[in-house]
Design an enzyme around this catalytic site. Structure first.
Site, PDB file in Angstrom:
ATOM      1  N   SER A  73     -24.450  37.319   9.457  1.00  0.00           N
ATOM      2  CA  SER A  73     -23.505  38.404   9.711  1.00  0.00           C
ATOM      3  C   SER A  73     -23.107  39.143   8.448  1.00  0.00           C
ATOM      4  CB  SER A  73     -22.247  37.853  10.399  1.00  0.00           C
ATOM      5  OG  SER A  73     -21.643  36.835   9.615  1.00  0.00           O
ATOM      6  N   ASP A 240     -10.824  40.602  10.980  1.00  0.00           N
ATOM      7  CA  ASP A 240     -10.922  39.268  11.573  1.00  0.00           C
ATOM      8  C   ASP A 240     -10.554  38.164  10.589  1.00  0.00           C
ATOM      9  OD1 ASP A 240     -13.115  39.196   9.893  1.00  0.00           O
ATOM     10  OD2 ASP A 240     -14.591  38.843  11.477  1.00  0.00           O
ATOM     11  N   HIS A 243     -14.789  37.706   7.943  1.00  0.00           N
ATOM     12  CA  HIS A 243     -15.844  38.490   7.301  1.00  0.00           C
ATOM     13  C   HIS A 243     -15.242  39.417   6.250  1.00  0.00           C
ATOM     14  CE1 HIS A 243     -17.819  37.363  11.159  1.00  0.00           C
ATOM     15  NE2 HIS A 243     -18.865  37.226  10.361  1.00  0.00           N
TER      16      HIS A 243
END
Length: 342
Positions: A73, A240, A243
């Protein structure tokens, strides 16, 4: 290679095995809990940044440089709303500015990917019908999900080695941003924060040895981003809180950019005399161990008869450890000229 990986893991990890499996299991439970607890918006698909970068250089002679991103990610750019804020876009724009050539970006990274997914991603780049020619240079960012998924360093590095070998055999230059620092995730408290940092350093050191021995280069992100993210969590973590934010991705991209440019032969010579540069030639295991504790360190095969000769499968008993100066990324060239990212 296995002996050198073991040595680097011990040096880089600080003897973590004495803590036992119970402590490791508790740490990974905490990290997974933190990720679930904090993921408010982290499930959104990362923006697509593929396209052509460097509008001012489209008349330059020769084809565009081809850059590919692979990994998890972080490589995909999870957590930011705009394509121009992803690491792929930042690196493509920076490479275009330094080389004064357009850069074509292809990102095949997948959120949640472990090192075992690299085989599929490499196949997408090298064998998928209709895709552009083989990339000139590939950037891989992988490792965090191997840690949280309790994948052993040996298996994780095996998958990474196979991916790097395939890319090198195909003619790609390879730059790997090694395992990040999960100890910087806010809800992970001491002593688990310390343990997370050591686990990530173990994997990063092992990744470094494997990549350098195959003729690739690594950039140590854990020691660079861990302290900076821990000191500025509101700025460097995204919504979030797991990240990176746009600024966090820019911090990582600034660390990788010099190595990326040097890999394709476009990085300008340093202004300082060579004797003042922070460069050392060391056995590859010791270089790997040093790199994980010095943020932004680059490790590559040393030139000369005792170093790697840059081809897949050849050994590199000695490596060049280099701490590069970071340069700011260009502000005006972060969005692609063509492609779906804006």
């Amino acid at each position: 290679m296995a002996r050198r990986i073991a040595t680097a893991a011990a040096l880089g990890g600080g003897g973590i095995s004495v803590l036992g499996g119970a402590a490791v299991g508790l740490l990974l439970t905490e990290v997974r809990y933190a990720r679930r607890r904090l993921s408010g918006g982290g499930d959104r698909e990362p923006p697509v940044a593929d396209g052509l970068y460097g509008a001012a250089f489209t008349d330059a002679p020769g084809p565009p440089l081809r850059l590919a991103l692979l990994g998890d990610s972080t490589a995909a750019g999870q957590g930011v709303p705009r394509a121009g804020q992803t690491p792929g876009a930042l690196l493509a724009a920076g490479l275009a500015a330094v080389s004064e050539r357009p850069v074509e970006l292809h990102n095949v990274a997948l959120s949640g990917a472990r090192s075992s997914d690299l085989e599929r991603q490499v196949s997408l780049l090298l064998t998928e019908p209709g895709r552009a020619p083989v990339p000139d240079v590939c950037v891989l960012m992988i490792g965090a999900n191997d840690i949280t998924g309790r994948v052993s360093p040996a298996r994780s590095v095996k998958y990474l080695s196979e991916a790097v070998a395939r890319l090198r055999t195909a003619g790609c230059e390879v730059v790997v941003g090694t395992c990040p620092d999960l100890g910087s995730v806010e809800p992970v408290a001491q002593p688990l924060r310390w343990l997370a940092r050591r686990l990530c350093r173990q994997l990063a050191a092992a990744q470094t040895i494997a990549v350098v021995e195959l003729g690739g280069r690594t950039v140590s992100l854990g020691a660079l981003l861990g302290p900076e993210f821990a000191a500025h969590p509101r700025e460097l973590f995204g919504p979030d809180r797991y990240h990176p934010s746009a600024e966090g991705y820019a911090t990582a991209a600034m660390a990788i950019l010099p190595t990326l440019c040097d890999a394709v032969g476009v990085w300008p010579l340093e202004e300082r005399p060579p004797s003042q540069r922070r460069e050392r030639v060391l056995p590859v295991d010791k270089a790997a161990a040093r790199a994980v504790s010095e943020g932004g360190s680059e490790v590559s095969a040393a030139d000369g008869p005792d170093g790697a000769r840059g081809a897949a499968g050849q050994r590199a008993p000695r490596a060049l450890l280099r701490l590069r100066r970071r340069r700011r990324l260009p502000e005006e060239e972060r969005d692609p000229v063509a492609g779906s990212g804006t």
